[in-house]
Design a protein around this motif. Structure first.
Motif: not given
Length: 203
Positions: A93-94, A99-102, A157-158, A196-197
């Motif tokens: 999460h952090y 990185a501005g990602l979901d 990765g992020c 994800w879905r």
């Protein structure tokens, strides 16, 4: 989960025999080594080297606790130990948020890339949770960085996925394909977004 791999990937898996059946190995695409501008490399390097204690990034702490409980129950099939799940989720999460990602999309990506195995290695040498290629250490990090370390792998990765998302002007499908080294095919983005879905979407 059904049919996580494309037909080409399944053939590669079968052709590689017992070696790829090891729980320490993963099957991933090959991020493409590319020439980065000095400005882009500098920004990415700063992101890699900016290390702070991980935390859940929620305006309301109660939402963070609810998220952690919910995601932990979903992650239990991949990571049996509750303390390890919590540590992993807080880091995901952090690093995704900074990185501005979901974070939910990053969870889907990790499921597809490594099945949440910290020490996963692909047939092309990608390493860890997010299957980062080692050449990135030369461009945006340091040779001493350990890509099997959870925080290091997630940070790389992020940062890389955010870079590709910037390159593709916010087109996440194309950014995911670049991350996997399969630009031009939607199979990998569809797998990540499907994960994800089906498992990680949250509100």
């Amino acid at each position: 989960m059904e049919n996580r791999f494309s037909p080409v990937r399944r053939r590669l898996l079968l052709a590689s025999g017992a070696l790829l059946l090891s729980p320490k190995l993963a099957l991933a695409g090959a991020q493409r080594e590319e020439t980065l501008s000095d400005d882009v490399a500098s920004v990415m390097r700063s992101s890699i080297n900016n290390v702070n204690p991980p935390r859940l990034v929620f305006a309301n702490p109660a939402d963070g606790r609810r998220w952690l409980r919910d995601m932990s129950s979903r992650l239990a099939r991949f990571v049996p130990d509750a303390a390890e799940r919590e540590r992993l989720l807080i880091n995901i999460h952090y690093e995704a948020s900074r990185a501005g990602l979901d974070p939910q999309v990053v969870l889907g990506l990790i499921e597809v890339e490594s099945g949440f195995r910290q020490y996963a290695i692909s047939g092309v040498g990608a390493r860890g949770l997010m299957q980062v290629m080692p050449f990135w250490k030369n461009h945006i990090g340091a040779p001493s960085h350990n890509l099997f370390d959870i925080r290091t792998n997630l940070r790389y990765g992020c940062t890389i996925l955010r870079h590709y998302n910037n390159v593709e002007k916010g087109n996440l499908v194309r950014a995911l394909a670049r991350f996997n080294g399969s630009l031009g095919s939607n199979k990998y983005p569809n797998a990540v977004l499907g994960a994800w879905r089906n498992r990680w979407q949250w509100s």
